[in-house]
Design a protein around this motif. Structure first.
Motif, short mmCIF file in Angstrom:
data_model
loop_
_atom_site.label_atom_id
_atom_site.label_comp_id
_atom_site.label_asym_id
_atom_site.label_seq_id
_atom_site.Cartn_x
_atom_site.Cartn_y
_atom_site.Cartn_z
N PHE A 33 0.81 -1.22 0.00
CA PHE A 33 0.00 0.00 0.00
C PHE A 33 0.85 1.27 0.00
CE2 PHE A 33 -3.98 -2.12 2.07
CZ PHE A 33 -4.26 -2.73 0.85
N ASN A 34 2.00 1.24 0.66
CA ASN A 34 2.86 2.43 0.71
C ASN A 34 3.28 2.89 -0.68
OD1 ASN A 34 2.77 2.73 3.47
ND2 ASN A 34 4.71 1.68 3.86
N LYS A 35 3.38 1.95 -1.61
CA LYS A 35 3.78 2.29 -2.98
C LYS A 35 2.67 3.02 -3.74
CE LYS A 35 6.69 -1.80 -2.95
NZ LYS A 35 6.85 -3.21 -3.40
N LEU A 36 1.45 2.97 -3.18
CA LEU A 36 0.30 3.58 -3.87
C LEU A 36 -0.07 4.95 -3.31
CD1 LEU A 36 -2.01 0.40 -3.91
CD2 LEU A 36 -0.27 1.06 -5.58
N ILE A 37 0.49 5.32 -2.18
CA ILE A 37 0.08 6.56 -1.50
C ILE A 37 0.36 7.78 -2.37
CG2 ILE A 37 0.70 8.08 0.43
CD1 ILE A 37 0.74 5.66 2.21
N GLU A 38 -0.68 8.60 -2.50
CA GLU A 38 -0.66 9.86 -3.26
C GLU A 38 -0.40 9.64 -4.75
OE1 GLU A 38 0.70 13.47 -1.59
OE2 GLU A 38 0.98 12.64 0.42
N ASP A 39 -0.57 8.40 -5.21
CA ASP A 39 -0.53 8.12 -6.64
C ASP A 39 -1.98 8.19 -7.14
OD1 ASP A 39 -0.59 6.97 -9.18
OD2 ASP A 39 1.00 5.54 -8.72
N SER A 82 8.55 -3.84 8.58
CA SER A 82 9.73 -2.99 8.84
C SER A 82 10.97 -3.48 8.11
CB SER A 82 10.01 -2.94 10.35
OG SER A 82 10.38 -4.22 10.83
N LYS A 83 10.94 -4.72 7.64
CA LYS A 83 12.13 -5.31 7.01
C LYS A 83 12.02 -5.37 5.49
CE LYS A 83 12.70 -8.15 11.14
NZ LYS A 83 11.60 -7.44 11.83
N GLY A 84 10.90 -4.91 4.94
CA GLY A 84 10.70 -4.99 3.50
C GLY A 84 10.34 -6.40 3.08
N LYS A 85 9.80 -6.55 1.88
CA LYS A 85 9.35 -7.86 1.42
C LYS A 85 9.97 -8.29 0.11
CE LYS A 85 5.53 -8.19 -0.90
NZ LYS A 85 4.13 -8.25 -1.37
N SER A 86 10.53 -7.38 -0.65
CA SER A 86 11.02 -7.70 -1.98
C SER A 86 12.30 -8.54 -1.92
CB SER A 86 11.29 -6.41 -2.76
OG SER A 86 11.80 -6.70 -4.04
N ASP A 88 14.40 -8.26 -4.35
CA ASP A 88 15.36 -7.34 -4.97
C ASP A 88 15.87 -6.35 -3.91
OD1 ASP A 88 16.41 -6.10 -7.66
OD2 ASP A 88 15.58 -4.43 -6.48
N ASN A 89 17.17 -6.31 -3.71
CA ASN A 89 17.75 -5.50 -2.63
C ASN A 89 17.43 -4.02 -2.77
OD1 ASN A 89 18.92 -7.62 -1.22
ND2 ASN A 89 20.82 -7.56 -2.44
N LYS A 90 17.47 -3.50 -3.99
CA LYS A 90 17.16 -2.09 -4.23
C LYS A 90 15.72 -1.78 -3.87
CE LYS A 90 17.37 1.52 -7.78
NZ LYS A 90 17.67 1.79 -9.22
N GLU A 91 14.81 -2.68 -4.30
CA GLU A 91 13.40 -2.50 -3.99
C GLU A 91 13.14 -2.63 -2.50
OE1 GLU A 91 9.44 -1.70 -4.55
OE2 GLU A 91 11.11 -1.46 -5.95
N LYS A 92 13.83 -3.57 -1.85
CA LYS A 92 13.65 -3.76 -0.41
C LYS A 92 14.08 -2.52 0.36
CE LYS A 92 14.21 -7.72 1.69
NZ LYS A 92 14.72 -8.95 2.35
N LYS A 93 15.19 -1.91 -0.04
CA LYS A 93 15.66 -0.68 0.62
C LYS A 93 14.61 0.42 0.49
CE LYS A 93 20.67 -1.35 0.20
NZ LYS A 93 21.92 -0.86 -0.45
N ASN A 94 13.98 0.50 -0.70
CA ASN A 94 12.94 1.50 -0.90
C ASN A 94 11.72 1.23 -0.02
OD1 ASN A 94 11.79 3.79 -2.38
ND2 ASN A 94 10.41 2.26 -3.27
N GLU A 95 11.37 -0.06 0.15
CA GLU A 95 10.25 -0.45 1.01
C GLU A 95 10.52 -0.06 2.46
OE1 GLU A 95 8.71 -4.32 -1.58
OE2 GLU A 95 10.09 -4.58 0.10
#
Length: 585
Positions: A33-39, A82-86, A88-95
């Motif tokens: 859901f965080n990826k959708l906020i204000e989109d 809190s630990k991310g789910k992806s 992909d390391n780059k995507e996880k850092k963004n999460e």
């Protein structure tokens, strides 16, 4: 924390969930859901699922996480989000970055459209009460707000003014969105006005950063008004299915905590729902109730009206009752389902197949059936019990099937004891003409009738119809399941109409249906059963022959009347033979 803004009750609910012994962490949905906020193109999400699949638990978690006036960092830092789910390391850092950024950033607005709704005279007064609660919350959060000085009767006006004053957006969380739509308390006009209100509250309003809406009923019919939403329901959800209900891995994890109940037993009772991609999903409510009580039983009846299912089964739609019996019998039915609206069933101008699809769509939506790969089926034992109970309606011609199923345990027991008299008595209890929903009674109908008479035998036997064996196909053959495969009795049934039970036995011998059983690992005794139904006398006759696995006859049992008729024929035949021989020179 307030009544609408940063709802205190939802926060306490989530704290309570965390303390439960059988808590499953579903917090990764927040990463999604965080990826959708204000989109603007993606920030409206509606997820509809059957009752008791954890929808309200998710709403409580969202309120807890996003609410600005609630300090939840310590709680969520211990959860998966809190630990991310992806992977992909780059995507996880963004999460992880987004997790920290959005945690406690917004004030949430929580609306439950089923809460205390019956205490209001009409929809207008109910919505007015929401606006009044919002005012109380604003007074608590900011007593000097200019919005309070000119508080409007229109809740949307007040929210817009609050946003203009604070420059802070809200996250809107709606639970039981469809309660007003499906409840008979409200008029059609009020339902229409309610949809208009939702559109007015949600669509194109800049004060909303994200909207999450949930309930049971799909919003398909109302997409014209609510077309801002991306909808995920039980028929099409390939994105969020793992967060609603328990996956097999999660139930295995819970069984490890419980130690008393096996995964196998839980699976047979509460599994069987299928996600869009075929992954198996468990009913959350029933699994937790079973684990807490250490008792596996039917908990579905605690989740909603039993009469609801009765009503669905007894709709006067051609073919539905026959389909229901097939489903109860463990079969799957091919059908094309779409996201039909569920509160309207019958339009006389619609063709029968279309109406059936609407009905089955409702049954899937409510969780009574599952739908996968173009077929509907009853998910598990728990729901099968509900269907069987629903047959027990005095006003329905299906009540006879209910009685047959209820008597099926005794039917198997007396069969294994070779009590043919009692077998025929049980069969006579459900008159064939009442059970068969057609005019003509033939061999196929008799077979269907016998299937239901032995319905519960399938817990101990693999029951096959027209199974290739020997030199033909047996009407019905019962093969013991793995646990009893070596020593369990094999039952072979042959049926006749307007003939004799002994003729059925002779047919079994001619076709040698029992050949090859030992080669397949079956070493128990073999019961050959012949059943005849006399249409004129409306009576059954039955013969059982018992053999060991080398086909040595151990016993023969037949109904007294059949034995008497057989003896009479033999005596008459002997008398004729003697008379004939005495008359010869």
């Amino acid at each position: 924390m307030g009544l609408i803004i940063d709802n205190e009750e939802m926060c306490e609910k989530f704290k309570g969930l965390l303390e439960e012994k059988y808590f499953i962490d579903k917090s990764n949905i927040i990463n999604d859901f965080n990826k959708l906020i204000e989109d603007e193109s993606s920030k409206y999400v509606c997820i509809t699922k059957p009752r008791r699949f954890g929808k309200t638990s998710i709403t409580a978690m969202l309120v807890m996480y996003y609410s600005k006036s609630i300090d939840s960092k310590e709680i969520f830092d211990k959860l998966k989000v809190s630990k991310g789910k992806s992977s992909d390391n780059k995507e996880k850092k963004n999460e992880i970055k987004q997790y920290k950024e959005f945690q406690g950033k917004y004030h949430t607005l929580y609306l439950d459209f089923s809460s205390n709704v019956f205490s209001f005279k009409n929809l207008r007064s109910f919505i007015s009460s929401i606006n009044s609660k919002l005012k109380i919350d604003i007074e608590e959060l900011n007593p000097n707000s200019k919005v309070l000085k000119n508080y409007d009767d229109d809740i949307v006006v007040n929210l817009k003014n609050l946003y203009l004053e604070t420059d802070k957006k809200f996250i809107l969380v709606i639970d039981e969105w469809d309660y007003i739509i499906t409840n008979k308390k409200f008029t059609d006009k009020e339902r229409y006005n309610y949809i208009y209100f939702l559109k007015y509250l949600i669509k194109d309003n800049s004060y909303l950063a994200f909207v999450y809406m949930t309930g049971i009923t799909a919003i398909t019919k109302y997409l014209y008004s609510l077309n801002c939403f991306t909808e995920y329901n039980i028929l099409n959800d390939n994105q969020y299915y793992e967060y609603f209900g328990f996956t097999e891995d999660e139930v295995n994890e819970l069984c490890e905590k419980n130690k008393n109940l096996s995964f196998k037993n839980l699976k047979s009772w509460y599994n069987g729902y299928k996600s869009y991609n075929g992954e198996k999903i468990f009913n959350t409510w029933s699994v937790i109730q079973a684990l807490n009580s250490n008792i596996i039983e039917n908990y579905w009846s605690q989740t909603g009206s039993f009469n609801e299912l009765k009503k669905m089964i007894n709709y006067d739609i051609v073919g539905v009752k026959e389909d229901i019996l097939e489903l109860i019998n463990g079969n799957k039915i091919k059908v094309r389902l779409e996201n039909y609206e569920v509160e309207v069933f019958r339009n006389e101008s619609e063709d029968n197949e279309h109406v059936k699809e609407i009905l089955y769509s409702k049954m899937v939506t409510f969780g009574y059936l599952t739908y996968y790969n173009g077929k509907i089926s009853i998910p598990n034992k728990e729901l099968k019990e509900e269907f069987i109970k629903a047959l027990n309606d005095k006003e329905s011609d299906l009540q006879y099937f209910y009685k047959m199923i209820k008597n099926s345990d005794e039917m198997l027991e007396v069969t294994l004891h070779k009590n043919v008299k009692r077998m025929c008595e049980i069969l006579d209890k459900s008159p064939m003409e009442k059970v068969i929903l057609e005019d003509k009674i033939d061999h196929a109908h008799l077979k269907r009738f016998i299937e239901y008479s032995y319905f519960n035998a399938r817990t101990k036997y693999n029951i096959e119809e027209e199974s290739p064996c020997g030199h033909g196909r047996a009407d019905i053959i019962f093969r013991p399941k793995k646990k009893n495969k070596v020593n369990g009795e094999i039952i072979i049934i042959e049926l006749k109409v307007n003939s004799k039970a002994k003729e059925a036995i002779k047919h079994i011998h001619r076709k040698k249906y029992y050949n090859g059983l030992k080669e397949k690992g079956y070493y128990g005794n073999i019961l050959l059963i012949g059943i005849n139904y006399d249409l004129k006398k409306v009576k059954y006759s039955c013969v059982i022959e018992e053999y060991n696995n080398n086909m040595k006859l151990l016993s023969t049992t037949e109904l007294g009347a059949e034995r008497k008729r057989s003896n009479e024929l033999e005596i008459n035949g002997e008398n004729k033979r003697l008379k004939s021989s005495s008359s010869k020179p």
